[in-house]
Motif scaffolding. Structure first.
Motif, PDB file in Angstrom:
ATOM      1  N   THR A 165       0.988  -1.171   0.047  1.00 31.63           N
ATOM      2  CA  THR A 165      -0.019   0.050   0.008  1.00 31.63           C
ATOM      3  C   THR A 165       0.981   1.126   0.026  1.00 31.63           C
ATOM      4  O   THR A 165       2.215   0.991   0.152  1.00 31.63           O
ATOM      5  CB  THR A 165      -0.997   0.089   1.368  1.00 31.63           C
ATOM      6  OG1 THR A 165      -0.370   0.219   2.347  1.00 31.63           O
ATOM      7  CG2 THR A 165      -1.726  -1.149   1.390  1.00 31.63           C
ATOM      8  N   HIS A 166       0.351   2.400  -0.419  1.00 27.20           N
ATOM      9  CA  HIS A 166       1.069   3.427  -0.367  1.00 27.20           C
ATOM     10  C   HIS A 166       1.736   4.137   1.277  1.00 27.20           C
ATOM     11  O   HIS A 166       2.789   4.693   1.074  1.00 27.20           O
ATOM     12  CB  HIS A 166       0.153   4.814  -0.472  1.00 27.20           C
ATOM     13  CG  HIS A 166      -1.071   5.185   0.537  1.00 27.20           C
ATOM     14  ND1 HIS A 166      -2.152   4.488   0.341  1.00 27.20           N
ATOM     15  CD2 HIS A 166      -1.115   6.014   1.506  1.00 27.20           C
ATOM     16  CE1 HIS A 166      -2.937   4.854   1.322  1.00 27.20           C
ATOM     17  NE2 HIS A 166      -2.066   5.979   2.090  1.00 27.20           N
ATOM     18  N   ASP A 167       1.264   3.362   2.114  1.00 25.00           N
ATOM     19  CA  ASP A 167       1.737   3.631   3.451  1.00 25.00           C
ATOM     20  C   ASP A 167       2.687   2.470   3.961  1.00 25.00           C
ATOM     21  O   ASP A 167       3.217   2.361   4.959  1.00 25.00           O
ATOM     22  CB  ASP A 167       0.966   3.900   4.527  1.00 25.00           C
ATOM     23  CG  ASP A 167      -0.198   2.644   4.635  1.00 25.00           C
ATOM     24  OD1 ASP A 167      -0.193   1.759   3.677  1.00 25.00           O
ATOM     25  OD2 ASP A 167      -1.025   2.860   5.674  1.00 25.00           O
ATOM     26  N   GLY A 168       3.083   1.361   3.014  1.00 23.57           N
ATOM     27  CA  GLY A 168       4.078   0.432   3.164  1.00 23.57           C
ATOM     28  C   GLY A 168       3.404  -0.802   3.809  1.00 23.57           C
ATOM     29  O   GLY A 168       4.481  -1.735   4.068  1.00 23.57           O
ATOM     30  N   LEU A 169       2.295  -1.024   3.914  1.00 19.81           N
ATOM     31  CA  LEU A 169       1.738  -1.960   4.370  1.00 19.81           C
ATOM     32  C   LEU A 169       1.682  -3.331   3.114  1.00 19.81           C
ATOM     33  O   LEU A 169       1.278  -2.970   2.058  1.00 19.81           O
ATOM     34  CB  LEU A 169       0.430  -2.047   4.688  1.00 19.81           C
ATOM     35  CG  LEU A 169      -0.307  -3.300   5.470  1.00 19.81           C
ATOM     36  CD1 LEU A 169       0.171  -3.681   6.697  1.00 19.81           C
ATOM     37  CD2 LEU A 169      -1.825  -2.915   5.843  1.00 19.81           C
ATOM     38  N   ARG A 170       2.247  -4.409   3.515  1.00 22.56           N
ATOM     39  CA  ARG A 170       2.258  -5.466   2.699  1.00 22.56           C
ATOM     40  C   ARG A 170       0.808  -6.117   2.376  1.00 22.56           C
ATOM     41  O   ARG A 170       0.105  -6.287   3.512  1.00 22.56           O
ATOM     42  CB  ARG A 170       3.257  -6.807   3.094  1.00 22.56           C
ATOM     43  CG  ARG A 170       4.513  -6.357   2.854  1.00 22.56           C
ATOM     44  CD  ARG A 170       5.420  -7.475   3.346  1.00 22.56           C
ATOM     45  NE  ARG A 170       5.363  -8.417   2.185  1.00 22.56           N
ATOM     46  CZ  ARG A 170       4.903  -9.600   2.294  1.00 22.56           C
ATOM     47  NH1 ARG A 170       4.743 -10.142   3.485  1.00 22.56           N
ATOM     48  NH2 ARG A 170       4.864 -10.450   1.130  1.00 22.56           N
ATOM     49  N   VAL A 171       0.414  -6.365   1.208  1.00 21.00           N
ATOM     50  CA  VAL A 171      -0.772  -7.267   0.874  1.00 21.00           C
ATOM     51  C   VAL A 171      -0.622  -8.368   0.162  1.00 21.00           C
ATOM     52  O   VAL A 171      -0.034  -8.287  -0.922  1.00 21.00           O
ATOM     53  CB  VAL A 171      -1.878  -5.960   0.196  1.00 21.00           C
ATOM     54  CG1 VAL A 171      -2.994  -6.548  -0.180  1.00 21.00           C
ATOM     55  CG2 VAL A 171      -1.845  -4.784   0.703  1.00 21.00           C
ATOM     56  N   PRO A 200       3.981  -6.983   9.550  1.00 21.24           N
ATOM     57  CA  PRO A 200       2.471  -6.769   9.344  1.00 21.24           C
ATOM     58  C   PRO A 200       2.135  -7.050   7.909  1.00 21.24           C
ATOM     59  O   PRO A 200       2.502  -6.203   7.135  1.00 21.24           O
ATOM     60  CB  PRO A 200       2.192  -5.386   9.785  1.00 21.24           C
ATOM     61  CG  PRO A 200       3.356  -4.912  10.410  1.00 21.24           C
ATOM     62  CD  PRO A 200       4.492  -5.532   9.924  1.00 21.24           C
ATOM     63  N   THR A 201       1.000  -7.754   7.592  1.00 18.94           N
ATOM     64  CA  THR A 201       0.738  -8.108   6.290  1.00 18.94           C
ATOM     65  C   THR A 201      -0.924  -8.043   6.143  1.00 18.94           C
ATOM     66  O   THR A 201      -1.357  -8.711   6.988  1.00 18.94           O
ATOM     67  CB  THR A 201       1.083  -9.675   6.083  1.00 18.94           C
ATOM     68  OG1 THR A 201       2.722  -9.585   6.196  1.00 18.94           O
ATOM     69  CG2 THR A 201       0.789  -9.877   4.471  1.00 18.94           C
ATOM     70  N   GLU A 211      -5.319  -8.653   9.196  1.00 14.56           N
ATOM     71  CA  GLU A 211      -3.915  -8.078   9.125  1.00 14.56           C
ATOM     72  C   GLU A 211      -3.246  -9.034  10.228  1.00 14.56           C
ATOM     73  O   GLU A 211      -3.698  -9.330  11.442  1.00 14.56           O
ATOM     74  CB  GLU A 211      -3.791  -6.713   9.911  1.00 14.56           C
ATOM     75  CG  GLU A 211      -2.123  -6.196   9.657  1.00 14.56           C
ATOM     76  CD  GLU A 211      -2.236  -4.823   9.940  1.00 14.56           C
ATOM     77  OE1 GLU A 211      -1.299  -4.451  10.371  1.00 14.56           O
ATOM     78  OE2 GLU A 211      -3.119  -3.961   9.591  1.00 14.56           O
ATOM     79  N   VAL A 212      -1.956  -9.788   9.556  1.00 13.01           N
ATOM     80  CA  VAL A 212      -1.309 -10.640  10.165  1.00 13.01           C
ATOM     81  C   VAL A 212       0.102 -10.337  10.227  1.00 13.01           C
ATOM     82  O   VAL A 212       0.354  -9.764   9.317  1.00 13.01           O
ATOM     83  CB  VAL A 212      -1.696 -12.262   9.914  1.00 13.01           C
ATOM     84  CG1 VAL A 212      -3.143 -12.608  10.370  1.00 13.01           C
ATOM     85  CG2 VAL A 212      -1.222 -12.349   8.645  1.00 13.01           C
ATOM     86  N   ALA A 213       1.027 -10.969  11.180  1.00  9.49           N
ATOM     87  CA  ALA A 213       2.411 -11.123  10.898  1.00  9.49           C
ATOM     88  C   ALA A 213       2.916 -12.281  10.154  1.00  9.49           C
ATOM     89  O   ALA A 213       2.572 -13.486  10.527  1.00  9.49           O
ATOM     90  CB  ALA A 213       3.063 -10.799  12.194  1.00  9.49           C
ATOM     91  N   LEU A 214       3.458 -11.980   9.128  1.00  7.43           N
ATOM     92  CA  LEU A 214       3.912 -13.011   8.184  1.00  7.43           C
ATOM     93  C   LEU A 214       5.361 -12.814   8.009  1.00  7.43           C
ATOM     94  O   LEU A 214       5.787 -11.565   7.876  1.00  7.43           O
ATOM     95  CB  LEU A 214       3.126 -13.406   7.052  1.00  7.43           C
ATOM     96  CG  LEU A 214       1.844 -13.906   7.037  1.00  7.43           C
ATOM     97  CD1 LEU A 214       1.141 -13.832   5.852  1.00  7.43           C
ATOM     98  CD2 LEU A 214       1.897 -15.418   7.619  1.00  7.43           C
TER      99      LEU A 214
END
Length: 159
Positions: free
Chosen positions: A75-81, A112-113, A125-128
Protein backbone atom coordinates in the motif's frame (compact mmCIF):
# COMPACT_ATOMS: atom_id res chain seq x y z
CA UNK A 1 6.44 -13.06 21.35
CA UNK A 2 8.04 -16.39 20.41
CA UNK A 3 11.71 -17.22 20.08
CA UNK A 4 11.25 -17.77 16.33
CA UNK A 5 9.74 -14.30 16.02
CA UNK A 6 12.73 -12.76 17.83
CA UNK A 7 15.32 -14.85 15.95
CA UNK A 8 13.77 -15.75 12.56
CA UNK A 9 16.78 -17.87 11.53
CA UNK A 10 15.64 -20.41 14.14
CA UNK A 11 12.64 -21.24 11.90
CA UNK A 12 15.03 -23.28 9.74
CA UNK A 13 15.62 -25.66 12.65
CA UNK A 14 12.56 -25.42 14.93
CA UNK A 15 8.93 -24.89 13.93
CA UNK A 16 6.91 -21.86 14.94
CA UNK A 17 4.69 -22.93 17.85
CA UNK A 18 1.00 -23.55 17.17
CA UNK A 19 -1.86 -22.29 19.33
CA UNK A 20 -3.18 -25.76 20.13
CA UNK A 21 -6.74 -24.59 20.80
CA UNK A 22 -6.99 -23.11 17.30
CA UNK A 23 -6.04 -26.31 15.44
CA UNK A 24 -7.63 -29.77 15.33
CA UNK A 25 -6.45 -32.04 18.16
CA UNK A 26 -3.15 -33.74 17.42
CA UNK A 27 -1.97 -31.16 14.89
CA UNK A 28 1.81 -30.77 14.79
CA UNK A 29 4.05 -28.28 13.08
CA UNK A 30 7.32 -29.00 11.31
CA UNK A 31 9.72 -26.41 9.95
CA UNK A 32 8.07 -26.60 6.51
CA UNK A 33 4.60 -28.03 7.07
CA UNK A 34 1.61 -28.56 9.35
CA UNK A 35 0.40 -32.14 9.81
CA UNK A 36 -3.26 -32.60 10.75
CA UNK A 37 -4.46 -36.10 11.60
CA UNK A 38 -1.40 -37.56 9.87
CA UNK A 39 -2.05 -35.56 6.68
CA UNK A 40 0.53 -33.09 5.40
CA UNK A 41 -1.18 -29.85 4.39
CA UNK A 42 1.58 -29.17 1.86
CA UNK A 43 1.09 -32.64 0.37
CA UNK A 44 -2.69 -32.15 0.30
CA UNK A 45 -2.29 -28.92 -1.68
CA UNK A 46 0.06 -30.62 -4.16
CA UNK A 47 -2.43 -33.46 -4.58
CA UNK A 48 -5.69 -31.47 -4.74
CA UNK A 49 -4.64 -27.98 -5.79
CA UNK A 50 -5.90 -24.93 -3.94
CA UNK A 51 -8.04 -23.74 -2.40
CA UNK A 52 -8.61 -27.02 -0.58
CA UNK A 53 -9.90 -28.17 2.78
CA UNK A 54 -8.83 -30.81 5.22
CA UNK A 55 -11.54 -31.99 7.59
CA UNK A 56 -10.21 -33.73 10.67
CA UNK A 57 -12.23 -36.36 12.51
CA UNK A 58 -12.01 -34.35 15.71
CA UNK A 59 -14.18 -31.94 17.66
CA UNK A 60 -14.13 -28.24 16.69
CA UNK A 61 -12.05 -26.71 15.29
CA UNK A 62 -11.82 -29.44 12.71
CA UNK A 63 -11.33 -27.79 9.30
CA UNK A 64 -8.15 -26.36 7.82
CA UNK A 65 -8.12 -24.23 4.66
CA UNK A 66 -5.08 -24.43 2.38
CA UNK A 67 -4.68 -21.54 -0.04
CA UNK A 68 -2.16 -20.08 -2.50
CA UNK A 69 -0.82 -16.54 -2.58
CA UNK A 70 -1.82 -15.10 -5.97
CA UNK A 71 -0.25 -11.66 -5.70
CA UNK A 72 1.74 -9.42 -3.37
CA UNK A 73 1.57 -5.63 -3.35
CA UNK A 74 2.36 -2.79 -1.00
CA UNK A 75 0.00 0.00 0.00
CA UNK A 76 1.02 3.65 -0.24
CA UNK A 77 1.84 3.60 3.48
CA UNK A 78 4.09 0.53 3.19
CA UNK A 79 1.74 -2.25 4.37
CA UNK A 80 2.26 -5.57 2.56
CA UNK A 81 -0.86 -7.03 0.94
CA UNK A 82 -1.28 -10.69 -0.01
CA UNK A 83 -4.10 -11.75 -2.33
CA UNK A 84 -5.13 -15.37 -1.72
CA UNK A 85 -7.08 -17.75 -3.95
CA UNK A 86 -9.60 -18.25 -1.12
CA UNK A 87 -11.00 -16.38 1.83
CA UNK A 88 -13.15 -17.03 4.84
CA UNK A 89 -14.40 -13.88 6.53
CA UNK A 90 -17.68 -15.00 8.08
CA UNK A 91 -18.16 -14.82 11.87
CA UNK A 92 -16.36 -17.65 13.64
CA UNK A 93 -14.40 -18.25 10.44
CA UNK A 94 -10.68 -18.56 9.94
CA UNK A 95 -8.28 -18.05 12.83
CA UNK A 96 -6.10 -15.68 10.78
CA UNK A 97 -3.38 -15.14 13.45
CA UNK A 98 -2.57 -18.85 12.99
CA UNK A 99 -1.94 -18.51 9.22
CA UNK A 100 1.08 -20.72 8.40
CA UNK A 101 3.55 -20.88 5.54
CA UNK A 102 3.66 -24.37 3.98
CA UNK A 103 6.31 -26.01 1.82
CA UNK A 104 9.38 -24.08 2.95
CA UNK A 105 10.97 -22.52 6.01
CA UNK A 106 11.37 -18.77 5.96
CA UNK A 107 14.07 -17.02 7.95
CA UNK A 108 12.80 -13.54 7.04
CA UNK A 109 11.59 -11.23 9.79
CA UNK A 110 7.86 -10.99 10.52
CA UNK A 111 6.08 -7.97 9.07
CA UNK A 112 2.47 -6.76 9.30
CA UNK A 113 0.61 -8.14 6.29
CA UNK A 114 -2.92 -7.52 5.07
CA UNK A 115 -4.50 -10.74 3.79
CA UNK A 116 -7.21 -10.38 1.10
CA UNK A 117 -9.56 -12.72 -0.75
CA UNK A 118 -9.43 -13.13 -4.56
CA UNK A 119 -11.63 -10.04 -4.96
CA UNK A 120 -9.09 -8.05 -2.88
CA UNK A 121 -11.49 -7.72 0.05
CA UNK A 122 -9.41 -7.46 3.26
CA UNK A 123 -9.77 -10.44 5.59
CA UNK A 124 -7.23 -9.77 8.34
CA UNK A 125 -3.94 -8.19 9.23
CA UNK A 126 -1.39 -10.75 10.43
CA UNK A 127 2.35 -11.01 10.99
CA UNK A 128 4.00 -13.09 8.25
CA UNK A 129 7.59 -13.50 7.07
CA UNK A 130 8.59 -10.64 4.75
CA UNK A 131 9.45 -13.01 1.90
CA UNK A 132 6.01 -14.69 1.62
CA UNK A 133 4.58 -14.12 -1.85
CA UNK A 134 3.21 -15.79 -4.96
CA UNK A 135 3.00 -18.81 -5.30
CA UNK A 136 3.53 -19.70 -1.62
CA UNK A 137 1.05 -22.02 0.10
CA UNK A 138 -0.60 -21.05 3.38
CA UNK A 139 -2.75 -23.00 5.83
CA UNK A 140 -5.23 -21.65 8.37
CA UNK A 141 -7.57 -23.41 10.84
CA UNK A 142 -11.27 -22.60 10.52
CA UNK A 143 -14.28 -22.90 12.78
CA UNK A 144 -17.63 -23.79 11.29
CA UNK A 145 -18.00 -24.82 7.66
CA UNK A 146 -15.81 -22.81 5.27
CA UNK A 147 -17.16 -24.62 2.20
CA UNK A 148 -20.00 -22.09 1.97
CA UNK A 149 -17.58 -19.19 2.23
CA UNK A 150 -15.47 -20.68 -0.59
CA UNK A 151 -18.45 -20.45 -2.93
CA UNK A 152 -17.79 -23.88 -4.44
CA UNK A 153 -14.18 -23.00 -5.30
CA UNK A 154 -12.62 -25.69 -3.10
CA UNK A 155 -10.95 -28.30 -5.27
CA UNK A 156 -10.42 -30.96 -2.68
CA UNK A 157 -11.66 -32.09 0.63
CA UNK A 158 -10.19 -34.91 2.61
CA UNK A 159 -11.81 -36.59 5.56
Amino acid sequence: MTLTALLPTLRASIPDPLAAAAWPAGTRATTTDVVVGGVSLHGLALLCGTPCLHTADRPEPSVVLVTTVLDTTTTHDGLRVLVLDAGFASPGGATWPELRLLGRASVARLVPTLVCDPDKVPLAEVALPADVGAPDLLGVPCAGDPRRALGGRARGSLR
